[in-house]
Design an enzyme around this catalytic site. Structure first.
Site, PDB file in Angstrom:
ATOM      1  N   ARG A 177      13.905  -0.917   2.658  1.00  0.00           N
ATOM      2  CA  ARG A 177      13.277  -1.373   4.078  1.00  0.00           C
ATOM      3  C   ARG A 177      14.123  -2.353   4.605  1.00  0.00           C
ATOM      4  NH1 ARG A 177       9.173  -4.223   4.594  1.00  0.00           N
ATOM      5  NH2 ARG A 177       8.908  -4.801   2.456  1.00  0.00           N
TER       6      ARG A 177
ATOM      7  N   VAL B 264       2.590  -5.773  -3.741  1.00  0.00           N
ATOM      8  CA  VAL B 264       2.801  -6.544  -5.070  1.00  0.00           C
ATOM      9  C   VAL B 264       3.905  -7.421  -5.230  1.00  0.00           C
ATOM     10  CG1 VAL B 264       2.892  -6.366  -7.819  1.00  0.00           C
ATOM     11  CG2 VAL B 264       1.101  -4.902  -6.140  1.00  0.00           C
TER      12      VAL B 264
ATOM     13  N   VAL C  63      -3.177  -2.652 -16.107  1.00  0.00           N
ATOM     14  CA  VAL C  63      -4.562  -2.450 -16.186  1.00  0.00           C
ATOM     15  C   VAL C  63      -5.272  -3.518 -15.990  1.00  0.00           C
ATOM     16  CG1 VAL C  63      -6.410  -1.545 -17.799  1.00  0.00           C
ATOM     17  CG2 VAL C  63      -4.064  -0.997 -18.335  1.00  0.00           C
TER      18      VAL C  63
ATOM     19  N   GLY D 273      -5.232  -5.510 -13.317  1.00  0.00           N
ATOM     20  CA  GLY D 273      -4.623  -6.499 -12.461  1.00  0.00           C
ATOM     21  C   GLY D 273      -4.299  -7.804 -12.896  1.00  0.00           C
TER      22      GLY D 273
ATOM     23  N   ASP E 151      -6.472   7.385 -11.160  1.00  0.00           N
ATOM     24  CA  ASP E 151      -6.086   5.781 -11.476  1.00  0.00           C
ATOM     25  C   ASP E 151      -6.651   5.137 -12.782  1.00  0.00           C
ATOM     26  OD1 ASP E 151      -5.083   3.226 -10.526  1.00  0.00           O
ATOM     27  OD2 ASP E 151      -7.043   2.722 -10.774  1.00  0.00           O
TER      28      ASP E 151
ATOM     29  N   LYS F 123      -4.937   4.123 -16.723  1.00  0.00           N
ATOM     30  CA  LYS F 123      -5.211   3.036 -17.085  1.00  0.00           C
ATOM     31  C   LYS F 123      -6.002   2.996 -18.666  1.00  0.00           C
ATOM     32  CE  LYS F 123      -5.549   0.460 -12.745  1.00  0.00           C
ATOM     33  NZ  LYS F 123      -6.620   0.103 -11.505  1.00  0.00           N
TER      34      LYS F 123
ATOM     35  N   GLY G  39      -4.847  -6.099  -5.869  1.00  0.00           N
ATOM     36  CA  GLY G  39      -4.619  -7.224  -4.872  1.00  0.00           C
ATOM     37  C   GLY G  39      -3.332  -7.876  -5.141  1.00  0.00           C
TER      38      GLY G  39
END
Lengths: 395, 395
Positions: free
Chosen positions: A44, A12, A127, A129, A196, A200, A298
């Site tokens: 990272r 994301v 919620v 996306g 999940d 939401k 996505g």
């Protein structure tokens, strides 16, 4: 120039950085000045990756930089994400996030801090996306009493059910395919067991009904109990099985909320929502039914909503009402088992006494659709029958 | 307390008064103080009707009352509605409206006045009735380059086409039924010939592409040319015929916009939008495709959007960017006849040379779906054939 920081640069976060770079001209047009990404806080090693020059490891750089007006949290979970979001708000920076667990579990507290500090805590991406959903709910539908909200808010389970319905796959092989395609995680529990969707749903119920709904108070039933026999029976009856997050106002200023598979009429738009797509329907007392459809997850769709929220924190003035809801009122939350619904029941030796409206039998099993009744009434009605599945029917 | 005035008390105006009365508690919660209707400006004799005590005939009462912060225009047309809206804005009052003709023809000027005066001119209800659409577009999708927007924005024609598709009615009898049910006016021209959809499309194109699109520059083809033969052929090919308002970005910062019947895949959500319902799909370069569905007309759904806009004018602060677009740039608007699309063609003696992908024939006529080509290329390809209908195919 407005400068922002990004916390976390996974799927994301990388999408957020990319949208900010590729659509810089649209962002500038929307806000009236350039919007730039100053830091990416990431542990990272990001050497060689795009935007590596912005990566820092120390969050306090962001916290103490007066040039940073807003922060996008893309870490996930309620550990370090919660800590950083809290600190950013307390430092007077607006925060936007797609982290449903954080909003569902800590939203009330974080919204209170934001209000106190005069900044924003926004979570359009948490919620559905990229689907515009939370702002339409809180803003465009604000003249309504919201009576019902329900929808497909988990793409993984919708993909699995779509495969079961359209290709006759069973749950296990559909799950394996979803994992192979990257739609399901190696440990699929959070998706498949409805956790999940539960988070939401809590956010939607908080917004629609105005008091905090902690996830642990909401029943969540996943899709492990949905069999090919169910999808096939449902199809013959004119329905599709969908995992729905569902909340509804009931008498006495109360409401009920739960996640469970439901039978949805094949001609309805919700039944046509296939694959990993999401859709949420809202029923208001003035507007009637509205539905919002799009990509529920996505990198780029989620980033679309996060960046829109970032722009919003910059665009709005002092007079705006903050999104908010009140503390939990346990007495307002009605147990769904006590609320009447129509049911689909698949069983052995039971349909005869069920006062069923529609009945089918095949292979020693029978299934039927009942008139509206509570779960308790259903149990009495089917006493003596071996119930194999029971799902509510969406009206 | 916030006080507002209503201009016009026909179907939509009465809905606004009713929503404000019935949902007063929700309005107060949203704004933080009571919101009351002080005047209804209406020439008709309203004796005995609800809210008759608020009726006045003289607009200057509203114009000169410093207690009125916002005005809802529900008169329609661009005569007195335009005059009153202009005067209200110049008097420093925010204005909200569902009047698509006013927004399509005079929006640019009215938005400029609003900006100059530091007030709002909002029109969520002008496209898609109660469906949250304009704010999601301008706000939630502001991080996107909008590449395409299309949808069913006229309930009357969608009702007629649905009857033709589902019941095999012809256009004339479906129109009569729509008139009998109150879905079509005695003079159905504005709906049936695509003029209503054309105005709504102009508003969407203004918002998505940023320059003013006057209605007279947009081709509008209605549904009088759609026959039962077309709906039946389309069905066999796996499509439904829908009247779409359609706009798309093309090369070189240009865009095309037109209203016309198109073939829509039966499995798509748009094809499932039946009766008088509306739906609009948006494609953005980050979010992908979103769709918004709901009641596109009617007293209460339209009032839902108007009242939400009223609340918005009260809620927002000085820092907010106003909705706006720039003046017309004729060179940006590409003629749709020069943009390649796939086509459905019904003709006599023509399909053989058409390089068609799919072909059907029945009763001396044949129909086919072509590869993408411009309208000019299509004419060359079908030279010599008698073309009975030609519609674009939505991809």
């Amino acid at each position: 120039m407005k400068q922002v920081a990004l916390l976390g640069c996974g799927t994301v976060g990388a999408g957020v950085a990319r949208v900010m770079a590729e659509n810089a001209a649209y962002l500038e047009k929307s806000v009236g000045e350039p919007v730039t990404l100053k830091y990416i806080v990431e542990k990272r090693d990001c050497t060689g990756e795009p935007y590596a020059d912005k990566v820092v490891t120390d969050f306090s750089l962001v916290e103490n930089d007066p040039e940073i007006c807003a922060v996008a949290e893309c870490i996930g979970g309620v550990g370090v994400a919660y800590e950083f979001v809290r600190r950013a708000l307390l430092a007077g920076k607006s925060v936007v996030t797609s982290n449903k667990q954080l909003v569902a579990e800590k939203g009330l507290e974080l919204l209170d801090i934001a209000r106190e500090k005069g900044v924003y805590f926004l979570f359009e991406a948490s919620v559905g996306g990229g689907i515009p959903l939370i702002r339409p709910l809180t803003n465009c539908l604000s003249a309504n009493r919201i009576d019902q909200i329900f929808g497909i808010v988990n793409g993984t389970t919708n993909y699995i059910l779509t495969q079961m319905i359209e290709c006759g796959q069973d749950f296990d092989s559909a799950l394996k395919e979803a994992q192979r395609l990257g739609y399901a995680e190696a440990d699929p529990t959070a998706d498949v067991d409805g956790i999940d969707a539960q988070r939401k749903l809590c956010i939607l119920a908080d917004l629609c009904f105005g008091s905090n709904v902690p996830p642990e108070r909401v029943r969540a039933e996943g899709i492990r109990g949905v069999t090919r026999a169910d999808t096939a029976f449902a199809d013959k009856l004119g329905y599709a099985v969908k995992l729905l997050a569902y909340a509804k106002r009931v008498e006495g200023d109360r409401f009920t909320a739960f996640v469970a598979p439901q039978l949805v009429k094949k001609e309805s738009l919700l039944a046509g929502v296939g694959g990993v797509m999401n859709a949420v329907a809202v029923r208001g007392n003035a507007v009637g039914e509205c539905l919002f459809y799009g990509a529920g997850a996505g990198s780029m769709p989620t980033a679309s909503a996060i960046v829109a929220d970032l722009l919003d924190t910059m665009r709005r003035g002092a007079g705006r009402t903050y999104i908010h809801w009140g503390p939990e009122k346990p007495e307002r939350l009605a147990d769904p088992e006590g609320v009447p619904f129509r049911w689909y029941v698949r069983c052995r030796n039971g349909c005869i006494n069920a006062l069923a409206e529609q009945c089918l039998s095949d292979n020693g099993e029978c299934c039927c659709l009942t008139a509206p009744m509570t779960a308790r009434e259903l149990e009495e009605r089917f006493a003596g029958a071996e119930i194999l599945s029971r799902f509510r029917v969406l009206d």
